[in-house]
Design a protein around this motif. Structure first.
Motif, PDB file in Angstrom:
ATOM      1  N   ILE A   1       0.949  -1.112  -0.062  1.00  0.00           N
ATOM      2  CA  ILE A   1       0.010   0.062   0.007  1.00  0.00           C
ATOM      3  C   ILE A   1       0.799   1.252   0.045  1.00  0.00           C
ATOM      4  CG2 ILE A   1      -1.661   1.300   1.260  1.00  0.00           C
ATOM      5  CD1 ILE A   1      -2.812  -1.354   2.214  1.00  0.00           C
ATOM      6  N   GLU A   2       1.966   1.300   0.892  1.00  0.00           N
ATOM      7  CA  GLU A   2       2.531   2.538   0.865  1.00  0.00           C
ATOM      8  C   GLU A   2       3.433   2.822  -0.432  1.00  0.00           C
ATOM      9  OE1 GLU A   2       3.660   2.692   5.814  1.00  0.00           O
ATOM     10  OE2 GLU A   2       4.763   1.530   4.385  1.00  0.00           O
ATOM     11  N   GLU A   3       4.178   1.550  -0.847  1.00  0.00           N
ATOM     12  CA  GLU A   3       4.855   1.825  -2.117  1.00  0.00           C
ATOM     13  C   GLU A   3       3.884   2.151  -3.436  1.00  0.00           C
ATOM     14  OE1 GLU A   3       6.430  -1.889  -3.248  1.00  0.00           O
ATOM     15  OE2 GLU A   3       7.909  -1.976  -1.492  1.00  0.00           O
ATOM     16  N   ARG A   4       2.751   1.729  -3.505  1.00  0.00           N
ATOM     17  CA  ARG A   4       1.741   2.209  -4.525  1.00  0.00           C
ATOM     18  C   ARG A   4       1.140   3.729  -3.992  1.00  0.00           C
ATOM     19  NH1 ARG A   4      -1.076  -0.983  -8.108  1.00  0.00           N
ATOM     20  NH2 ARG A   4       0.599  -2.453  -7.789  1.00  0.00           N
ATOM     21  N   LEU A   5       0.662   3.915  -3.069  1.00  0.00           N
ATOM     22  CA  LEU A   5      -0.005   5.095  -2.924  1.00  0.00           C
ATOM     23  C   LEU A   5       0.933   6.437  -2.454  1.00  0.00           C
ATOM     24  CD1 LEU A   5      -3.174   4.237  -1.158  1.00  0.00           C
ATOM     25  CD2 LEU A   5      -3.034   4.332  -3.492  1.00  0.00           C
ATOM     26  N   ASN A   6       2.128   5.911  -1.983  1.00  0.00           N
ATOM     27  CA  ASN A   6       2.784   7.038  -1.194  1.00  0.00           C
ATOM     28  C   ASN A   6       4.229   6.990  -2.052  1.00  0.00           C
ATOM     29  OD1 ASN A   6       1.222   7.435   0.661  1.00  0.00           O
ATOM     30  ND2 ASN A   6       2.365   6.474   2.288  1.00  0.00           N
ATOM     31  N   SER A   7       4.173   6.784  -3.431  1.00  0.00           N
ATOM     32  CA  SER A   7       5.393   6.883  -4.104  1.00  0.00           C
ATOM     33  C   SER A   7       5.822   8.262  -4.209  1.00  0.00           C
ATOM     34  CB  SER A   7       5.135   6.068  -5.422  1.00  0.00           C
ATOM     35  OG  SER A   7       4.051   6.648  -5.946  1.00  0.00           O
ATOM     36  N   ARG A   8       4.828   9.131  -4.470  1.00  0.00           N
ATOM     37  CA  ARG A   8       5.420  10.397  -4.920  1.00  0.00           C
ATOM     38  C   ARG A   8       5.143  11.331  -3.531  1.00  0.00           C
ATOM     39  NH1 ARG A   8       2.161  12.043  -9.680  1.00  0.00           N
ATOM     40  NH2 ARG A   8       1.749   9.790 -10.261  1.00  0.00           N
ATOM     41  N   GLU A   9       4.203  11.155  -2.853  1.00  0.00           N
ATOM     42  CA  GLU A   9       4.064  11.876  -1.741  1.00  0.00           C
ATOM     43  C   GLU A   9       3.383  11.025  -0.567  1.00  0.00           C
ATOM     44  OE1 GLU A   9       2.056  16.350  -0.637  1.00  0.00           O
ATOM     45  OE2 GLU A   9       1.424  15.043  -2.516  1.00  0.00           O
ATOM     46  N   ASP A  10       3.572  11.263   0.750  1.00  0.00           N
ATOM     47  CA  ASP A  10       2.761  10.510   1.663  1.00  0.00           C
ATOM     48  C   ASP A  10       1.268  10.892   1.645  1.00  0.00           C
ATOM     49  OD1 ASP A  10       5.161   9.154   2.168  1.00  0.00           O
ATOM     50  OD2 ASP A  10       5.651   9.926   4.132  1.00  0.00           O
ATOM     51  N   LYS A  11       0.419  10.216   0.646  1.00  0.00           N
ATOM     52  CA  LYS A  11      -1.079  10.545   0.859  1.00  0.00           C
ATOM     53  C   LYS A  11      -1.459   9.837   1.796  1.00  0.00           C
ATOM     54  CE  LYS A  11      -2.901  10.138  -3.367  1.00  0.00           C
ATOM     55  NZ  LYS A  11      -3.037   9.300  -4.568  1.00  0.00           N
ATOM     56  N   VAL A  12      -1.060   8.488   2.192  1.00  0.00           N
ATOM     57  CA  VAL A  12      -1.867   7.875   3.338  1.00  0.00           C
ATOM     58  C   VAL A  12      -0.828   7.318   4.539  1.00  0.00           C
ATOM     59  CG1 VAL A  12      -3.748   7.186   1.960  1.00  0.00           C
ATOM     60  CG2 VAL A  12      -1.575   5.791   2.119  1.00  0.00           C
ATOM     61  N   TYR A  13      -1.569   7.069   5.684  1.00  0.00           N
ATOM     62  CA  TYR A  13      -0.896   6.257   6.692  1.00  0.00           C
ATOM     63  C   TYR A  13      -1.345   5.149   6.556  1.00  0.00           C
ATOM     64  CZ  TYR A  13      -4.428   7.256   9.856  1.00  0.00           C
ATOM     65  OH  TYR A  13      -6.047   7.109  10.590  1.00  0.00           O
TER      66      TYR A  13
END
Lengths: 227, 374
Positions: B213-225
């Motif tokens: 999840i972190e790799e997919r959604l936070n690749s550019r910016e930390d969108k989620v925790y």
């Protein structure tokens, strides 16, 4: 052969305020197979002498040799083994272990020596029959009379086939008949098995059993009779 | 034979030995029973979290300026490997009114299917078309029944069901929740998805899912925790283990008292048997032999006390569990054996350590002094 040799032995008890000379320059030889009766009034040093021979105590000065071995430099372990294998003790108050039966009391020195259960049972039964207690083997000390207890103590003293039997007032707590019984067993061991006996008493009637009678007074040998 | 001698010596002073045994017994029982209770308590608490152990909660990273999770992101999470389900949840704090009460409460918007997956109805059914379901606690305090009517943000809802209290959850608390369908939610609130409840297919895949999840959604910016609930379980486990150790340490004070009583009893015994020790030393017992006999006596007291104590601690553990947890199914678990063995070995060790000094003292007696003792 000398089994006990005391050379110029003194024993001084030091207290905070004074010193007591229990023995003063005592020299004594006991030959193998001898029967020595040591007599003297209370405080004459009889028991101290017996304790030194029995390796229960060490002299302040002088030498004690048991069976040719000088005891002064022996470790606690070596002294224990010397007592266990060479000396048998008979005390005035019998000193049997109250929780053990007559048979088990006789077995005790053999347990300390590491004898097998079978061997020590066999020997203990034989020794109890020597002192005339074959029927009382399973009795506890409190179920035995004074004379019987002292006979168990003799059997225990003989358990590891000692060369020397040290007797401290062995008849002191017994009636005349029991006392004679006990003395005749001790004498028998001396005459038939050649066990060296050193007996301390202030009962003059026991003097007749000894080859030697040593009289002590104030920590010194007053006289040696017999021989 | 030494063992036999030790046994008989103990029998000589029966009452004294019995008291020493009781002392050890109580100490061992206290330690083991509390250990059993602590373990049961931990198991009970962990069991109530069992359902959520393989869950992850994904939330928007408020610190980076994100308030919601996009529908597109929810879809991406659903497609990740090892993800069993991803439940998007909308929530908002809205004014709720019943006949008697009104208050601002947390309202959740879920699809009916997801609500059914997460919760069970105790009364009524889980139906969210124009209706809502409420948590048990909330229903009790607000006196809400099935078919009662409540207003959320001026819109009326009929209560279709009351949720069963299935134990604590970290996403939506089933005892205080108020759930409506997502369509209805959109009519009363403008909020988007504030949380996605992701379930990994297996507990040991939780870490992989989190990474993915972190790799997919936070690749550019930390969108989620991403928050793993298994961490909470670990913390609970640790906390309960610490509490358990603390409780057992308190219980072991009673063993300390037992140890002092053994020390006392054996010192008395040494003094009483001084002459006997002298006799044994005179007829050929080594110092180590005397030491051995006395230590055996202490060990016998320890073994008897600890054995009975261990058995009784099962009874004690059963009783405490029954009284406090009202549940005894954890008393006879294999893990309990550890506490029985622990109690036994601590009891035995206490007895032997307490016997050390008297035994040493007995062995140091000079034969001549001991023989003179009256």
């Amino acid at each position: 052969m000398k089994v006990v040799e005391l050379v110029d032995v003194s024993k001084i008890y030091q207290t905070e305020f004074y010193e007591v000379k229990a023995l003063e320059n005592v020299s004594l030889d006991v030959e193998e197979g001898g029967f020595v009766v040591i007599m003297g009034p209370s405080g004459s040093g009889k028991s101290t002498l017996l304790n030194l021979i029995g390796c229960l105590d060490k002299p302040t000065s002088g030498k004690v040799l048991i069976n040719g071995v000088e005891t002064i430099n022996l470790s606690d372990k070596e002294l224990t083994e010397l007592r266990r294998d060479t000396i048998g003790f008979i005390f005035q108050t019998y000193n049997l272990i109250p929780t053990l039966s007559a048979l088990e009391n006789v077995e005790l020195p053999m347990i300390f020596k590491g004898l097998s259960r079978h061997e020590r049972r066999r020997r203990a039964k034989k020794l109890l029959s020597v002192v005339g207690l074959e029927r009382e083997v399973d009795r506890k000390p409190k179920e035995l009379s004074g004379g019987q207890q002292q006979r168990v103590a003799i059997a225990r003293a003989l358990a590891n086939d000692p060369k020397i039997l040290l007797c401290d007032e062995p008849t002191g707590n017994l009636d005349t008949k029991s006392g004679e019984q006990v003395m005749s067993i001790i004498k028998e061991q001396n005459e038939e098995r050649g066990v060296t006996v050193i007996l301390v008493t202030h009962d003059p009637t026991l003097a007749k059993y000894g080859n030697f009678v040593i009289r002590l007074r104030d920590g010194k040998i007053e006289s040696i009779e017999g021989g | 034979m030494y063992l036999e001698l030790a046994r008989r010596n103990l029998q000589r002073a029966k009452v004294r030995s019995l008291l020493a045994i009781i002392g050890i017994l109580i100490g061992v029982m206290a330690i083991s029973a509390i250990g059993i209770f602590g373990e049961s308590l931990k198991a009970t608490v962990l069991e109530s979290f069992e359902d959520v152990a393989n869950e992850l909660i994904v939330g928007p990273n408020y610190y980076a300026g994100y308030r919601y999770i996009d529908e597109k992101d929810v879809y991406q999470i659903e497609k990740l490997p090892y993800v069993e389900s991803a439940i998007p949840v909308k929530s908002d704090t809205l004014l709720v009114e019943s006949k008697k009460l009104k208050a601002y409460l947390q309202i959740y918007g879920l699809t009916e299917k997801d609500a059914e997956e997460l919760f069970d109805a105790e009364k009524g059914i889980i139906r969210l078309k124009g209706s809502c379901v409420v948590g048990k606690n909330l229903a009790e305090t607000w006196d809400i029944k099935v078919n009662s009517k409540i207003t959320i943000n001026s819109r009326e809802f009929r209560v279709a069901g009351i949720l069963e209290d299935t134990g604590a959850r970290f996403d939506i608390n089933p005892s205080t929740a108020l759930i409506v369908s997502q369509d209805d939610f959109d009519k009363i609130s403008d909020e988007g998805y504030t949380m996605v409840i992701v379930k990994a297919d297996r507990l040991d895949h939780v870490d992989n899912v989190k990474k993915a999840i972190e790799e997919r959604l936070n690749s550019r910016e930390d969108k989620v925790y991403v928050f793993e609930l298994s961490i909470i379980l670990e913390r609970i486990n640790e906390a309960f283990s610490q509490i358990n150790i603390f409780l057992m340490a308190i219980a072991s004070i009673s063993l300390l008292v037992a140890g002092v009583s053994i020390l006392n009893i054996m010192l008395m015994s040494t003094i009483e048997r001084t002459k006997e020790i002298g006799v044994m030393r005179a007829i050929g017992a080594y110092r180590t032999t005397i030491l051995k006999i006395f230590l055996l006596e202490a060990a016998i007291l320890g073994i008897i006390g600890s054995s009975i104590g261990s058995v009784l601690s099962l009874v004690g553990g059963y009783a405490i569990d029954y009284i406090i947890l009202q549940n005894v199914k954890y008393v006879f678990q294999p893990g309990i054996l550890f506490y029985l063995l622990l109690g036994f070995s601590v009891g035995l060790t206490t007895a032997v350590i307490s016997g050390l000094y008297p035994a040493w003292r007995a062995s140091r007696l000079e034969p001549i002094e001991a023989l003179r003792f009256e």
